[in-house]
Design a protein around this motif. Sequence first.
Motif, PDB file in Angstrom:
ATOM      1  N   ARG A  61      37.916  46.893  44.807  1.00  0.00           N
ATOM      2  CA  ARG A  61      38.721  45.848  44.173  1.00  0.00           C
ATOM      3  C   ARG A  61      37.850  44.689  43.722  1.00  0.00           C
ATOM      4  O   ARG A  61      36.855  44.345  44.353  1.00  0.00           O
ATOM      5  CB  ARG A  61      39.782  45.306  45.149  1.00  0.00           C
ATOM      6  CG  ARG A  61      40.904  46.246  45.482  1.00  0.00           C
ATOM      7  CD  ARG A  61      41.611  46.881  44.287  1.00  0.00           C
ATOM      8  NE  ARG A  61      42.027  46.005  43.240  1.00  0.00           N
ATOM      9  CZ  ARG A  61      43.292  45.690  42.952  1.00  0.00           C
ATOM     10  NH1 ARG A  61      44.271  46.183  43.663  1.00  0.00           N
ATOM     11  NH2 ARG A  61      43.565  44.902  41.943  1.00  0.00           N
ATOM     12  N   LYS A 103      38.604  40.872  41.302  1.00  0.00           N
ATOM     13  CA  LYS A 103      39.567  40.084  40.541  1.00  0.00           C
ATOM     14  C   LYS A 103      39.490  40.474  39.059  1.00  0.00           C
ATOM     15  O   LYS A 103      38.403  40.556  38.490  1.00  0.00           O
ATOM     16  CB  LYS A 103      39.271  38.595  40.712  1.00  0.00           C
ATOM     17  CG  LYS A 103      40.312  37.713  40.085  1.00  0.00           C
ATOM     18  CD  LYS A 103      40.072  36.254  40.379  1.00  0.00           C
ATOM     19  CE  LYS A 103      41.160  35.463  39.692  1.00  0.00           C
ATOM     20  NZ  LYS A 103      41.270  34.131  40.168  1.00  0.00           N
ATOM     21  N   GLY A 104      40.637  40.755  38.465  1.00  0.00           N
ATOM     22  CA  GLY A 104      40.695  41.090  37.053  1.00  0.00           C
ATOM     23  C   GLY A 104      40.400  42.546  36.739  1.00  0.00           C
ATOM     24  O   GLY A 104      40.211  42.906  35.585  1.00  0.00           O
ATOM     25  N   ASP A 105      40.403  43.414  37.785  1.00  0.00           N
ATOM     26  CA  ASP A 105      40.039  44.813  37.552  1.00  0.00           C
ATOM     27  C   ASP A 105      41.141  45.647  36.901  1.00  0.00           C
ATOM     28  O   ASP A 105      40.912  46.769  36.474  1.00  0.00           O
ATOM     29  CB  ASP A 105      39.553  45.484  38.835  1.00  0.00           C
ATOM     30  CG  ASP A 105      40.609  45.524  39.942  1.00  0.00           C
ATOM     31  OD1 ASP A 105      41.798  45.310  39.677  1.00  0.00           O
ATOM     32  OD2 ASP A 105      40.207  45.784  41.090  1.00  0.00           O
ATOM     33  N   GLY A 106      42.363  45.122  36.844  1.00  0.00           N
ATOM     34  CA  GLY A 106      43.448  45.846  36.181  1.00  0.00           C
ATOM     35  C   GLY A 106      44.127  46.908  37.024  1.00  0.00           C
ATOM     36  O   GLY A 106      45.027  47.600  36.546  1.00  0.00           O
ATOM     37  N   LEU A 107      43.717  47.049  38.277  1.00  0.00           N
ATOM     38  CA  LEU A 107      44.362  48.027  39.149  1.00  0.00           C
ATOM     39  C   LEU A 107      45.696  47.480  39.652  1.00  0.00           C
ATOM     40  O   LEU A 107      45.913  46.267  39.688  1.00  0.00           O
ATOM     41  CB  LEU A 107      43.458  48.350  40.344  1.00  0.00           C
ATOM     42  CG  LEU A 107      42.157  49.071  40.033  1.00  0.00           C
ATOM     43  CD1 LEU A 107      41.325  49.231  41.302  1.00  0.00           C
ATOM     44  CD2 LEU A 107      42.420  50.421  39.394  1.00  0.00           C
ATOM     45  N   ASP A 153      48.569  46.039  42.029  1.00  0.00           N
ATOM     46  CA  ASP A 153      48.420  45.011  43.057  1.00  0.00           C
ATOM     47  C   ASP A 153      48.085  45.553  44.441  1.00  0.00           C
ATOM     48  O   ASP A 153      47.244  45.014  45.134  1.00  0.00           O
ATOM     49  CB  ASP A 153      49.689  44.158  43.161  1.00  0.00           C
ATOM     50  CG  ASP A 153      49.822  43.217  41.967  1.00  0.00           C
ATOM     51  OD1 ASP A 153      48.820  42.983  41.271  1.00  0.00           O
ATOM     52  OD2 ASP A 153      50.950  42.729  41.732  1.00  0.00           O
ATOM     53  N   ALA A 197      33.417  45.648  32.524  1.00  0.00           N
ATOM     54  CA  ALA A 197      34.879  45.695  32.459  1.00  0.00           C
ATOM     55  C   ALA A 197      35.530  45.115  33.713  1.00  0.00           C
ATOM     56  O   ALA A 197      36.705  45.374  33.993  1.00  0.00           O
ATOM     57  CB  ALA A 197      35.337  47.136  32.255  1.00  0.00           C
ATOM     58  N   ASP A 198      34.765  44.316  34.472  1.00  0.00           N
ATOM     59  CA  ASP A 198      35.267  43.652  35.676  1.00  0.00           C
ATOM     60  C   ASP A 198      35.762  44.611  36.751  1.00  0.00           C
ATOM     61  O   ASP A 198      36.747  44.347  37.431  1.00  0.00           O
ATOM     62  CB  ASP A 198      36.371  42.641  35.342  1.00  0.00           C
ATOM     63  CG  ASP A 198      35.815  41.369  34.751  1.00  0.00           C
ATOM     64  OD1 ASP A 198      34.635  41.057  35.026  1.00  0.00           O
ATOM     65  OD2 ASP A 198      36.548  40.694  34.005  1.00  0.00           O
ATOM     66  N   THR A 199      35.067  45.752  36.904  1.00  0.00           N
ATOM     67  CA  THR A 199      35.359  46.619  38.043  1.00  0.00           C
ATOM     68  C   THR A 199      34.163  46.584  38.983  1.00  0.00           C
ATOM     69  O   THR A 199      33.102  46.078  38.630  1.00  0.00           O
ATOM     70  CB  THR A 199      35.642  48.081  37.614  1.00  0.00           C
ATOM     71  OG1 THR A 199      34.458  48.650  37.071  1.00  0.00           O
ATOM     72  CG2 THR A 199      36.781  48.162  36.607  1.00  0.00           C
TER      73      THR A 199
END
Length: 114
Positions: A24, A26-30, A32, A62-64
């Motif tokens: 996880r 922040k901003g990863d798109g997964l 909640d 990509a913020d992952t």
Amino acid sequence: MSDTKKPKKPSRQQVYTLLVQIGRKKGDGLPDKATGAALMCFASGVDEAEAVRETVAILKQADTAPLDVTGYGTLAEREEDGQEIDDEERALMQQALDDNAVIVAQVTPFYDKL
């Protein structure tokens, strides 16, 4: 000076199938409640190491948060292992090769059992 162009060398790029586990961030798109995810990716590279490096770099952009990468080889290697590869998967692999890209073909979120 000559205007003749050298013939284009055939690409040494191949497409590799990679399974990337991400944590996880922040901003990863997964979703909640997800604790992470597995991403099935098709990535082009001259070898598997390059495909892995490019995939990890793109996923970080990509913020992952990539944690682990497992390589499953090229299309030919997978076929030699007896794996069945459907037309959709073949098309995504060809797109990765044509575009010299990383394609995320599937995302499977992980959830903690309560």
